[in-house]
Design a protein around this motif. Structure first.
Motif, PDB file in Angstrom:
ATOM      1  N   MET A   1     -16.317   5.415  -1.991  1.00 57.82           N
ATOM      2  CA  MET A   1     -15.300   4.605  -1.324  1.00 57.82           C
ATOM      3  C   MET A   1     -14.995   3.346  -2.132  1.00 57.82           C
ATOM      4  N   ARG A   2     -16.018   2.718  -2.676  1.00 60.77           N
ATOM      5  CA  ARG A   2     -15.805   1.508  -3.466  1.00 60.77           C
ATOM      6  C   ARG A   2     -14.951   1.826  -4.705  1.00 60.77           C
ATOM      7  N   ALA A   3     -15.285   2.916  -5.392  1.00 59.85           N
ATOM      8  CA  ALA A   3     -14.514   3.313  -6.575  1.00 59.85           C
ATOM      9  C   ALA A   3     -13.082   3.682  -6.191  1.00 59.85           C
ATOM     10  N   HIS A   4     -12.929   4.345  -5.068  1.00 60.05           N
ATOM     11  CA  HIS A   4     -11.616   4.759  -4.563  1.00 60.05           C
ATOM     12  C   HIS A   4     -10.716   3.542  -4.327  1.00 60.05           C
ATOM     13  N   LEU A   5     -11.262   2.521  -3.698  1.00 60.21           N
ATOM     14  CA  LEU A   5     -10.477   1.328  -3.388  1.00 60.21           C
ATOM     15  C   LEU A   5     -10.175   0.506  -4.636  1.00 60.21           C
ATOM     16  N   ARG A   6     -11.141   0.394  -5.542  1.00 61.68           N
ATOM     17  CA  ARG A   6     -10.886  -0.380  -6.760  1.00 61.68           C
ATOM     18  C   ARG A   6      -9.819   0.304  -7.615  1.00 61.68           C
TER      19      ARG A   6
ATOM     20  N   SER B   1      -4.156   0.311  -9.664  1.00 62.66           N
ATOM     21  CA  SER B   1      -2.880   1.015  -9.811  1.00 62.66           C
ATOM     22  C   SER B   1      -1.708   0.097  -9.503  1.00 62.66           C
ATOM     23  N   LEU B   2      -1.950  -0.959  -8.727  1.00 62.12           N
ATOM     24  CA  LEU B   2      -0.877  -1.881  -8.365  1.00 62.12           C
ATOM     25  C   LEU B   2      -0.477  -2.800  -9.512  1.00 62.12           C
TER      26      LEU B   2
ATOM     27  N   HIS C   1       0.510  11.489 -11.228  1.00 66.52           N
ATOM     28  CA  HIS C   1      -0.088  12.707 -10.669  1.00 66.52           C
ATOM     29  C   HIS C   1      -1.608  12.644 -10.799  1.00 66.52           C
ATOM     30  N   ALA C   2      -2.093  12.112 -11.928  1.00 62.99           N
ATOM     31  CA  ALA C   2      -3.542  11.995 -12.131  1.00 62.99           C
ATOM     32  C   ALA C   2      -4.163  11.022 -11.129  1.00 62.99           C
ATOM     33  N   ASP C   3      -3.460   9.911 -10.845  1.00 61.67           N
ATOM     34  CA  ASP C   3      -3.946   8.947  -9.844  1.00 61.67           C
ATOM     35  C   ASP C   3      -4.149   9.637  -8.496  1.00 61.67           C
ATOM     36  N   LEU C   4      -3.120  10.381  -8.084  1.00 60.37           N
ATOM     37  CA  LEU C   4      -3.163  11.019  -6.772  1.00 60.37           C
ATOM     38  C   LEU C   4      -4.215  12.121  -6.725  1.00 60.37           C
ATOM     39  N   SER C   5      -4.317  12.898  -7.795  1.00 60.63           N
ATOM     40  CA  SER C   5      -5.331  13.962  -7.836  1.00 60.63           C
ATOM     41  C   SER C   5      -6.730  13.371  -7.696  1.00 60.63           C
ATOM     42  N   ARG C   6      -6.977  12.261  -8.398  1.00 61.32           N
ATOM     43  CA  ARG C   6      -8.291  11.610  -8.310  1.00 61.32           C
ATOM     44  C   ARG C   6      -8.546  11.100  -6.896  1.00 61.32           C
ATOM     45  N   ALA C   7      -7.536  10.455  -6.309  1.00 60.64           N
ATOM     46  CA  ALA C   7      -7.708   9.886  -4.968  1.00 60.64           C
ATOM     47  C   ALA C   7      -8.003  10.971  -3.937  1.00 60.64           C
TER      48      ALA C   7
ATOM     49  N   VAL D   1       0.836  -1.195   0.000  1.00 61.68           N
ATOM     50  CA  VAL D   1       0.000   0.000   0.000  1.00 61.68           C
ATOM     51  C   VAL D   1       0.874   1.251   0.000  1.00 61.68           C
ATOM     52  N   ARG D   2       1.893   1.282   0.861  1.00 55.38           N
ATOM     53  CA  ARG D   2       2.806   2.424   0.875  1.00 55.38           C
ATOM     54  C   ARG D   2       3.628   2.486  -0.408  1.00 55.38           C
TER      55      ARG D   2
END
Length: 234
Positions: free
Chosen positions: A197-202, A207-208, A168-174, A159-160
């Motif tokens: 929250m569901r969309a955020h976690l998926r 991203s991994l 940058h787009a990933d982080l901005s969305r999160a 996770v870390r």
């Protein structure tokens, strides 16, 4: 207050396992890790015990500690569990929003935005802030048992490490989703909060896919007595 030697050793090993510095099947040598992390052997030993409790390291009697690693299936299981726990938690938080520390959550959001706006944001700081956001969010639901369960799913090494691979787009969305979750809670809309929250976690799970993990299925770790192995001195 600065980080403790125990935390420094743990974070060093956690990141090393996630980024492949200590790959699955490698034996952890306390002396070498202590030098690399800049701490003594005692906090390294404690960090290895903590990683063992998380299922990342196997401590073998009279042999040492070997990295187990993660498979794609492990990642799916962790994120599926997070979806179950956190979607349940966000509904409870929305229903009991009087307990929510909104000021603390907004402060975390502001700090994330500030780091992201600067050149070369610190991935480690962003990762910790996001973990803090989720933990602070669920403390507002008054369910101590669920809050006690969440750190195991929020803080495995990958996770870390994922924050070093987010765009940058990933982080901005999160970070925008964090604020949208707070808005949904403020309005008392549990369905909206759960959906975000569901969309955020998926999105976090997908991203991994930029990262590679683990040894091939069924491949045993090398014996610490074999030439070239890196034996732990646990």
């Amino acid at each position: 207050m600065g980080r403790s030697a125990r935390d420094i050793a743990y974070e060093h090993l956690q990141r090393g396992i996630a980024n492949g510095e200590y790959p699955a099947g490698s034996w952890l040598r306390e002396e070498d890790i202590a030098v690399a992390a800049g701490v003594s052997r005692t906090p390294v030993r404690e960090a290895i015990q903590r990683l063992s409790a998380q299922g990342l390291v196997s401590i073998e009697r009279h042999r040492g500690a070997v990295v187990i690693g993660w498979t794609a299936s492990d990642l799916d299981n962790i994120y599926d569990l997070r979806v179950l726990l956190e979607c349940f938690g966000i509904r409870q938080t929305t229903e009991r929003k009087a307990l929510l520390d909104e000021d603390a959550l907004l402060a975390i959001c502001d700090e994330c935005d500030t780091l992201l706006a600067n050149d070369g944001p610190q991935a480690g700081q962003l990762g910790q802030l996001c973990i803090d956001f989720h933990l602070t969010l669920y403390r507002g639901m008054g369910n101590r048992q669920l809050v006690a369960m969440l750190p195991a799913t929020l803080d495995p090494p990958f996770v870390r490490e994922a924050f070093h691979h987010h765009t940058h787009a990933d982080l901005s969305r999160a970070f925008a989703q964090h604020r949208e979750i707070l808005e949904a809670i403020r309005l008392g809309d549990a369905d909206w909060a759960e959906g975000i929250m569901r969309a955020h976690l998926r999105a976090g799970r997908h991203s991994l896919t930029r990262m590679e993990w683990t040894r091939p299925p069924g491949e045993p770790p090398a014996s610490p007595d074999e030439p070239g192995s890196d034996r732990a001195t646990a």
